[in-house]
Design a protein around this motif. Sequence first.
Motif, PDB file in Angstrom:
ATOM      1  N   UNK A  88       0.873  -1.004   0.094  1.00  0.00           N
ATOM      2  CA  UNK A  88       0.005   0.157   0.055  1.00  0.00           C
ATOM      3  C   UNK A  88       0.724   1.239   0.070  1.00  0.00           C
ATOM      4  N   UNK A  89       1.784   1.195   0.798  1.00  0.00           N
ATOM      5  CA  UNK A  89       2.737   2.420   1.110  1.00  0.00           C
ATOM      6  C   UNK A  89       3.599   2.661  -0.564  1.00  0.00           C
ATOM      7  N   UNK A  90       3.943   1.407  -0.892  1.00  0.00           N
ATOM      8  CA  UNK A  90       4.846   1.636  -2.270  1.00  0.00           C
ATOM      9  C   UNK A  90       3.882   2.091  -3.332  1.00  0.00           C
ATOM     10  N   UNK A  91       2.659   1.561  -3.042  1.00  0.00           N
ATOM     11  CA  UNK A  91       1.734   2.009  -4.454  1.00  0.00           C
ATOM     12  C   UNK A  91       1.369   3.374  -4.249  1.00  0.00           C
ATOM     13  N   UNK A  92       1.196   3.836  -3.019  1.00  0.00           N
ATOM     14  CA  UNK A  92       1.138   5.476  -2.904  1.00  0.00           C
ATOM     15  C   UNK A  92       2.256   6.103  -3.319  1.00  0.00           C
ATOM     16  N   UNK A  93       3.332   5.638  -2.879  1.00  0.00           N
ATOM     17  CA  UNK A  93       4.489   6.302  -3.547  1.00  0.00           C
ATOM     18  C   UNK A  93       4.603   6.422  -5.237  1.00  0.00           C
ATOM     19  N   UNK A  94       4.073   5.458  -5.667  1.00  0.00           N
ATOM     20  CA  UNK A  94       4.235   5.239  -7.172  1.00  0.00           C
ATOM     21  C   UNK A  94       3.123   6.334  -7.711  1.00  0.00           C
ATOM     22  N   UNK A  95       2.048   6.584  -7.126  1.00  0.00           N
ATOM     23  CA  UNK A  95       0.796   7.498  -7.534  1.00  0.00           C
ATOM     24  C   UNK A  95       1.596   8.770  -7.464  1.00  0.00           C
ATOM     25  N   UNK A  96       2.144   9.119  -6.422  1.00  0.00           N
ATOM     26  CA  UNK A  96       2.998  10.329  -6.203  1.00  0.00           C
ATOM     27  C   UNK A  96       3.934  10.593  -7.450  1.00  0.00           C
ATOM     28  N   UNK A  97       4.554   9.429  -7.631  1.00  0.00           N
ATOM     29  CA  UNK A  97       5.723   9.541  -8.883  1.00  0.00           C
ATOM     30  C   UNK A  97       4.884  10.030 -10.274  1.00  0.00           C
TER      31      UNK A  97
END
Length: 469
Positions: A88-97
């Motif tokens: 979940x945290x990685x996905x949120x980071x990728x969304x930010x990217x």
Amino acid sequence: MLALTQLVVVLDGTIVTIALPQAQVDLGLTDVQRQWVVTAYALVFGALLLLGGRIADYWGRKRAFLVGMIGFGAASVYGGFAQNAFDLILARGLQGLFAALLAPAALALLTVSFPSGKDRTTAFAVFGAIGGSGAAVGLVLGGALTEFASWRWCLLVNVFFVIAGVIGALIVLKESKAEGDNTYDLWGTLTVSLGLGSLVYGFSLAEEGWGSLGTIGFLALGVVLLAAFVWIETRVAQPLLPLRVVLDRIRGGAFLIQAVIGSVLIGATMYLALHLQIVMGMEPLVAGLANVAMTVVILACVPVCARLLPKFGPRPFMIVGPIIVAGGLLLLSGVTVDGGYVTHILPGLVLLGIGLAMIFVPLQNLALTGVEPHDAGAAAATVNSTMQIGGSIGLSVFTVFYANAAAAGLEAGEPQLQAFTNGYSAVFLAAAGAMLIAALIAGFMIRGTKERPLVQQDSEGQDTLVSMH
């Protein structure tokens, strides 16, 4: 269609907030991991926005928009099917990217599509209002999806926005890019990204104590890296952030105010959502709907503010707006365990809506006034970056206020809900103080007259008049 993009980008900063209690139970998140679900998005988004803006300028704004949209949708699907905290945290980071590529491309396209005149003022007013209300819209939509479907749909719903955005871009948008010799400032990208990341992480460690080695170390490292970034920007031929974009007094003031607004919208809004659900016992949808008052007031006040702006100029709006928001936050700081929504929440939300509308109408136009087309993407990225980084830092700082006040209440033997309420009240007081600082910034840095011209310096350092029209 570009305004819809801004809505999605801002909305995703808060849409998962209302779903965090259920996601925390489902995935077994710790309180620290819960915070990083919000922080990961805002931090990566803000740290990479400057690079995203330059990529949009050099590679092509329409092309960057499309890649950002598609990547954002893919990251949302990944997050929607997350099986643990890391996913979940990685996905949120990728969304930010990918949002870091998408958002400046959209704003740069708006800037070059409406270079001047009344249409530009209207376009930025609509863009700012929709983006500004996105935080509250995210809470409502997140509440509905969490209650009637699953918290996972708070991420999966982005697929529908992505499809609409891609189709609209292919039909409507025209390609544009900066002309001339374009090279990427890799050292600038590295130092600003690591510097901002260190600052945010340092603030997040402050809950353990401002004097702890980790807090001091990461905050100091962040300051050193950002100082190195400024030094690099003065010496490279194609800087990631041309200092002329931020050193202009009016634009610099607008960027600082944008950072404060980000801290309130991302930080304080999260704690209001937690108070509504944990202390007041609202279901996710009801808690989301409880924030609609602010959105309705913003949308109602924006047309009025847009009509009054040519008469009074931007300066009064930028001073009075933050003061009204601070008043709303002071009212919210009076929350109690047994307080009602109408008596303790609604009046503050109404004032927040009025004040934010006054700020949103001129803010982004001020932040981009006088920007050369070659710098449109970088300037647009700075607008968004300051809001997201302000939100990341604000959330970390507000968490310290919350944790200290709540811990003091528990140590004094107060019931748990009372201790939580003490923490939320401390957050709203801190946010009110931040908004008063924003009003002071506007008073010193935003200049103009009733006849609408703004004073800014030209390339030779001489004052020139720039019309808001």
